[in-house]
Design a protein around this motif. Structure first.
Motif, mmCIF file in Angstrom:
data_model
loop_
_atom_site.group_PDB
_atom_site.id
_atom_site.type_symbol
_atom_site.label_atom_id
_atom_site.label_comp_id
_atom_site.label_asym_id
_atom_site.label_seq_id
_atom_site.Cartn_x
_atom_site.Cartn_y
_atom_site.Cartn_z
ATOM 1 N N VAL A 1 0.836 -1.261 0.033
ATOM 2 C CA VAL A 1 0.182 -0.057 0.022
ATOM 3 C C VAL A 1 1.017 1.115 0.096
ATOM 4 C CG1 VAL A 1 -1.624 1.124 1.430
ATOM 5 C CG2 VAL A 1 -2.049 -1.062 1.021
ATOM 6 N N VAL A 2 1.860 1.311 0.823
ATOM 7 C CA VAL A 2 2.857 2.319 0.967
ATOM 8 C C VAL A 2 3.524 2.585 -0.669
ATOM 9 C CG1 VAL A 2 4.752 3.242 1.893
ATOM 10 C CG2 VAL A 2 3.378 2.487 3.244
ATOM 11 N N PHE A 3 3.910 1.391 -1.173
ATOM 12 C CA PHE A 3 4.771 1.632 -2.565
ATOM 13 C C PHE A 3 3.470 2.372 -3.398
ATOM 14 C CE2 PHE A 3 5.219 -0.067 -6.761
ATOM 15 C CZ PHE A 3 6.379 0.173 -7.011
ATOM 16 N N LEU A 4 2.216 1.791 -3.554
ATOM 17 C CA LEU A 4 1.173 2.265 -4.507
ATOM 18 C C LEU A 4 0.895 3.740 -4.035
ATOM 19 C CD1 LEU A 4 -1.004 -0.885 -4.764
ATOM 20 C CD2 LEU A 4 0.767 0.024 -6.452
ATOM 21 N N LYS A 5 0.748 4.152 -2.807
ATOM 22 C CA LYS A 5 0.789 5.454 -2.526
ATOM 23 C C LYS A 5 1.622 6.585 -3.054
ATOM 24 C CE LYS A 5 -2.178 4.961 1.358
ATOM 25 N NZ LYS A 5 -2.440 5.146 2.952
ATOM 26 N N GLN A 6 2.887 6.065 -2.748
ATOM 27 C CA GLN A 6 4.141 6.744 -3.238
ATOM 28 C C GLN A 6 4.103 7.032 -4.692
ATOM 29 O OE1 GLN A 6 7.277 4.421 -1.852
ATOM 30 N NE2 GLN A 6 7.274 5.737 0.161
ATOM 31 N N ARG A 7 3.787 6.186 -5.411
ATOM 32 C CA ARG A 7 3.733 5.947 -6.981
ATOM 33 C C ARG A 7 2.541 6.847 -7.314
ATOM 34 N NH1 ARG A 7 7.641 3.336 -10.425
ATOM 35 N NH2 ARG A 7 5.986 4.256 -11.813
ATOM 36 N N LEU A 8 1.357 6.892 -6.603
ATOM 37 C CA LEU A 8 0.418 7.591 -7.044
ATOM 38 C C LEU A 8 0.584 9.140 -6.508
ATOM 39 C CD1 LEU A 8 -2.545 7.920 -8.097
ATOM 40 C CD2 LEU A 8 -3.408 7.203 -5.861
ATOM 41 N N ASP A 9 1.367 9.611 -5.569
ATOM 42 C CA ASP A 9 1.788 10.740 -5.094
ATOM 43 C C ASP A 9 2.794 11.403 -6.181
ATOM 44 O OD1 ASP A 9 0.158 10.795 -2.771
ATOM 45 O OD2 ASP A 9 2.009 10.417 -1.576
ATOM 46 N N MET A 10 3.699 10.648 -6.790
ATOM 47 C CA MET A 10 4.611 10.952 -7.950
ATOM 48 C C MET A 10 3.634 11.270 -9.130
ATOM 49 S SD MET A 10 7.979 8.643 -7.522
ATOM 50 C CE MET A 10 7.460 7.253 -8.374
ATOM 51 N N PHE A 11 2.648 10.496 -9.404
ATOM 52 C CA PHE A 11 1.897 10.695 -10.674
ATOM 53 C C PHE A 11 1.145 12.186 -10.322
ATOM 54 C CE2 PHE A 11 -2.003 10.161 -13.246
ATOM 55 C CZ PHE A 11 -1.338 10.190 -14.183
ATOM 56 N N ALA A 12 0.681 12.345 -9.274
ATOM 57 C CA ALA A 12 0.065 13.655 -8.935
ATOM 58 C C ALA A 12 0.957 14.658 -9.121
ATOM 59 C CB ALA A 12 -0.856 13.414 -7.553
ATOM 60 N N GLU A 13 1.955 14.597 -8.600
ATOM 61 C CA GLU A 13 3.156 15.583 -8.748
ATOM 62 C C GLU A 13 3.217 16.042 -10.237
ATOM 63 O OE1 GLU A 13 6.533 14.954 -6.336
ATOM 64 O OE2 GLU A 13 5.395 14.701 -4.462
ATOM 65 N N LEU A 14 3.592 15.042 -11.040
ATOM 66 C CA LEU A 14 3.559 15.094 -12.545
ATOM 67 C C LEU A 14 2.652 15.568 -13.021
ATOM 68 C CD1 LEU A 14 5.239 14.367 -15.234
ATOM 69 C CD2 LEU A 14 4.145 12.122 -14.962
ATOM 70 N N LEU A 15 1.471 15.462 -12.756
ATOM 71 C CA LEU A 15 0.111 16.078 -13.450
ATOM 72 C C LEU A 15 0.095 17.576 -13.157
ATOM 73 C CD1 LEU A 15 -3.026 13.627 -12.967
ATOM 74 C CD2 LEU A 15 -2.059 14.528 -14.812
ATOM 75 N N GLU A 16 0.698 17.701 -11.790
ATOM 76 C CA GLU A 16 0.341 19.400 -11.384
ATOM 77 C C GLU A 16 1.634 20.087 -12.224
ATOM 78 O OE1 GLU A 16 -1.402 21.181 -9.158
ATOM 79 O OE2 GLU A 16 -2.785 19.386 -9.224
ATOM 80 N N ALA A 17 2.807 19.473 -12.478
ATOM 81 C CA ALA A 17 3.827 20.131 -13.049
ATOM 82 C C ALA A 17 3.516 20.288 -14.367
ATOM 83 C CB ALA A 17 5.135 19.353 -12.857
ATOM 84 N N ILE A 18 2.737 19.498 -15.188
ATOM 85 C CA ILE A 18 2.584 19.828 -16.665
ATOM 86 C C ILE A 18 1.496 20.809 -16.888
ATOM 87 C CG2 ILE A 18 1.703 18.651 -18.724
ATOM 88 C CD1 ILE A 18 2.939 16.093 -17.644
ATOM 89 N N ASP A 19 1.874 21.683 -17.905
ATOM 90 C CA ASP A 19 1.185 22.688 -18.332
ATOM 91 C C ASP A 19 0.355 22.160 -19.694
ATOM 92 O OD1 ASP A 19 0.022 25.227 -19.393
ATOM 93 O OD2 ASP A 19 2.061 26.019 -19.846
ATOM 94 N N PRO A 20 -1.123 22.293 -19.149
ATOM 95 C CA PRO A 20 -1.909 21.574 -20.321
ATOM 96 C C PRO A 20 -1.774 22.325 -21.680
ATOM 97 C CG PRO A 20 -3.076 22.110 -18.419
ATOM 98 C CD PRO A 20 -1.686 22.872 -18.117
ATOM 99 N N GLU A 21 -1.573 23.459 -21.797
ATOM 100 C CA GLU A 21 -1.114 24.202 -23.062
ATOM 101 C C GLU A 21 -0.091 23.719 -23.777
ATOM 102 O OE1 GLU A 21 -3.632 26.110 -24.169
ATOM 103 O OE2 GLU A 21 -4.764 25.596 -22.636
ATOM 104 N N GLU A 22 1.055 23.056 -22.803
ATOM 105 C CA GLU A 22 2.453 22.873 -23.414
ATOM 106 C C GLU A 22 2.769 21.365 -23.528
ATOM 107 O OE1 GLU A 22 5.426 25.402 -22.149
ATOM 108 O OE2 GLU A 22 4.346 27.225 -22.163
ATOM 109 N N ALA A 23 1.686 20.639 -23.028
ATOM 110 C CA ALA A 23 1.942 19.207 -23.020
ATOM 111 C C ALA A 23 2.019 18.610 -24.317
ATOM 112 C CB ALA A 23 0.798 18.497 -22.177
ATOM 113 N N ASP A 24 2.916 17.811 -24.318
ATOM 114 C CA ASP A 24 3.074 17.098 -25.801
ATOM 115 C C ASP A 24 2.879 15.728 -25.777
ATOM 116 O OD1 ASP A 24 5.346 15.969 -24.692
ATOM 117 O OD2 ASP A 24 6.841 17.052 -25.885
#
Length: 61
Positions: free
Chosen positions: A12-35
């Motif tokens: 569960v901890v492993f999956l939560k960490q991966r999900l957190d990393m994914f959420a951070e990636l989503l926050e960092a990507i600018d929808p207007e500039e995502a390729d």
């Protein structure tokens, strides 16, 4: 790679960490500039998490 994760709490901890990393990636990507590479990478991460969930589920059987 490391040893297989067999402890449910560690899984569960492993999956939560991966999900957190994914959420951070989503926050960092600018929808207007995502390729296409950005979107492909996000899909790959989701597929990896899905595979890991299936692996953990299979180990619990």
């Amino acid at each position: 790679m490391g040893n297989p994760i067999n402890d449910k709490n560690t899984q569960v901890v492993f999956l939560k960490q991966r999900l957190d990393m994914f959420a951070e990636l989503l926050e960092a990507i600018d929808p207007e500039e995502a390729d296409l590479e950005d979107i492909d990478r996000m899909i790959q991460i989701v597929e990896e998490m899905d595979a890991k969930c299936r692996e953990f589920k299979h180990r619990d059987m």
